[in-house]
Design a protein around this motif. Structure first.
Motif, PDB file in Angstrom:
ATOM      1  N   GLN A  20       0.748  -1.204  -0.024  1.00 61.35           N
ATOM      2  CA  GLN A  20       0.148   0.053   0.079  1.00 61.35           C
ATOM      3  C   GLN A  20       0.835   1.194  -0.344  1.00 61.35           C
ATOM      4  O   GLN A  20       1.932   1.386   0.739  1.00 61.35           O
ATOM      5  CB  GLN A  20      -1.207  -0.097   1.098  1.00 61.35           C
ATOM      6  N   ILE A  21       0.454   2.179  -0.711  1.00 62.73           N
ATOM      7  CA  ILE A  21       0.893   3.609  -0.965  1.00 62.73           C
ATOM      8  C   ILE A  21       0.957   4.234   0.575  1.00 62.73           C
ATOM      9  O   ILE A  21      -0.012   4.195   1.246  1.00 62.73           O
ATOM     10  CB  ILE A  21       0.271   4.624  -1.779  1.00 62.73           C
ATOM     11  N   MET A  22       2.057   5.068   1.029  1.00 58.84           N
ATOM     12  CA  MET A  22       2.138   5.805   2.169  1.00 58.84           C
ATOM     13  C   MET A  22       2.881   6.751   2.096  1.00 58.84           C
ATOM     14  O   MET A  22       3.543   6.982   0.947  1.00 58.84           O
ATOM     15  CB  MET A  22       2.644   4.848   3.403  1.00 58.84           C
ATOM     16  N   ASN A  23       2.991   7.753   2.759  1.00 51.68           N
ATOM     17  CA  ASN A  23       3.941   9.222   2.809  1.00 51.68           C
ATOM     18  C   ASN A  23       3.759   9.729   1.690  1.00 51.68           C
ATOM     19  O   ASN A  23       5.042  10.214   0.964  1.00 51.68           O
ATOM     20  CB  ASN A  23       5.340   8.384   3.312  1.00 51.68           C
ATOM     21  N   VAL A  24       2.730  10.087   0.901  1.00 51.07           N
ATOM     22  CA  VAL A  24       2.573  10.708  -0.225  1.00 51.07           C
ATOM     23  C   VAL A  24       2.824  12.168   0.059  1.00 51.07           C
ATOM     24  O   VAL A  24       2.274  12.767   1.077  1.00 51.07           O
ATOM     25  CB  VAL A  24       1.194  10.470  -0.753  1.00 51.07           C
ATOM     26  N   GLU A  25       3.794  12.622  -0.724  1.00 52.57           N
ATOM     27  CA  GLU A  25       4.084  14.051  -0.501  1.00 52.57           C
ATOM     28  C   GLU A  25       4.188  14.799  -1.995  1.00 52.57           C
ATOM     29  O   GLU A  25       4.816  14.207  -2.885  1.00 52.57           O
ATOM     30  CB  GLU A  25       5.393  14.460   0.160  1.00 52.57           C
ATOM     31  N   GLY A  26       3.619  16.039  -2.156  1.00 56.98           N
ATOM     32  CA  GLY A  26       3.817  16.638  -3.411  1.00 56.98           C
ATOM     33  C   GLY A  26       2.605  17.223  -3.889  1.00 56.98           C
ATOM     34  O   GLY A  26       1.857  17.373  -3.356  1.00 56.98           O
ATOM     35  N   ASN A  27       2.365  17.437  -5.159  1.00 57.77           N
ATOM     36  CA  ASN A  27       1.035  17.968  -5.899  1.00 57.77           C
ATOM     37  C   ASN A  27       0.805  16.892  -7.025  1.00 57.77           C
ATOM     38  O   ASN A  27       1.407  15.817  -7.259  1.00 57.77           O
ATOM     39  CB  ASN A  27       1.430  19.163  -6.156  1.00 57.77           C
ATOM     40  N   GLU A  28      -0.229  17.189  -7.540  1.00 56.67           N
ATOM     41  CA  GLU A  28      -0.853  16.498  -8.717  1.00 56.67           C
ATOM     42  C   GLU A  28       0.066  16.214  -9.884  1.00 56.67           C
ATOM     43  O   GLU A  28       0.018  14.964 -10.438  1.00 56.67           O
ATOM     44  CB  GLU A  28      -2.134  17.068  -9.222  1.00 56.67           C
ATOM     45  N   LYS A  29       1.088  16.992 -10.098  1.00 55.73           N
ATOM     46  CA  LYS A  29       1.801  17.032 -11.524  1.00 55.73           C
ATOM     47  C   LYS A  29       2.999  16.130 -10.790  1.00 55.73           C
ATOM     48  O   LYS A  29       3.711  15.293 -11.561  1.00 55.73           O
ATOM     49  CB  LYS A  29       2.408  18.138 -11.820  1.00 55.73           C
ATOM     50  N   GLU A  30       3.829  16.158  -9.555  1.00 52.30           N
ATOM     51  CA  GLU A  30       4.785  15.627  -9.295  1.00 52.30           C
ATOM     52  C   GLU A  30       4.841  15.454  -7.692  1.00 52.30           C
ATOM     53  O   GLU A  30       4.577  16.281  -6.967  1.00 52.30           O
ATOM     54  CB  GLU A  30       6.143  16.184  -9.455  1.00 52.30           C
ATOM     55  N   TYR A  31       4.865  14.049  -7.254  1.00 51.12           N
ATOM     56  CA  TYR A  31       4.945  13.744  -5.989  1.00 51.12           C
ATOM     57  C   TYR A  31       5.639  12.524  -5.595  1.00 51.12           C
ATOM     58  O   TYR A  31       6.454  11.912  -6.509  1.00 51.12           O
ATOM     59  CB  TYR A  31       3.384  13.454  -5.643  1.00 51.12           C
ATOM     60  N   THR A  32       5.993  12.310  -4.447  1.00 47.45           N
ATOM     61  CA  THR A  32       6.977  11.101  -3.921  1.00 47.45           C
ATOM     62  C   THR A  32       5.841  10.331  -3.016  1.00 47.45           C
ATOM     63  O   THR A  32       4.916  10.916  -2.588  1.00 47.45           O
ATOM     64  CB  THR A  32       8.178  11.639  -3.046  1.00 47.45           C
ATOM     65  N   PHE A  33       6.268   9.107  -3.039  1.00 47.02           N
ATOM     66  CA  PHE A  33       5.727   8.112  -1.878  1.00 47.02           C
ATOM     67  C   PHE A  33       6.414   6.965  -1.517  1.00 47.02           C
ATOM     68  O   PHE A  33       7.602   6.821  -2.139  1.00 47.02           O
ATOM     69  CB  PHE A  33       4.168   7.534  -2.606  1.00 47.02           C
TER      70      PHE A  33
END
Length: 78
Positions: A20-33
């Motif tokens: 499962q995805i966790m720790n999502v950071e950023g915006n709709e165009k560029e993000y990390t997870f």
């Protein structure tokens, strides 16, 4: 943008794994997870959104198509 808790699939040494995805950071165009269960010696690996469909897949079927292609694997080291 992927949401926290979304199930994704990835390849390690020719095997399809999931988490499962966790720790999502950023915006709709560029993000990390990070992916729960995929970490190294120092904790969860940070994955960039541009890796979706290249080393991180949204379905098991999509991942299965690439399990014989080591270039599509996530790194399996610390």
């Amino acid at each position: 943008m992927l949401k926290e808790g979304t199930m994704v699939y990835f390849l390690m040494n020719g095997y399809v794994m999931s988490g499962q995805i966790m720790n999502v950071e950023g915006n709709e165009k560029e993000y990390t997870f990070s992916i729960e269960g995929y970490s190294g010696c120092e904790g969860p690996h940070v994955i960039y959104s541009n890796q979706i469909h290249y080393t991180v897949f949204l379905s098991q079927q999509e991942a299965e198509k690439y399990k014989d292609n080591p270039q599509m694997y996530l790194a399996a080291y610390c």
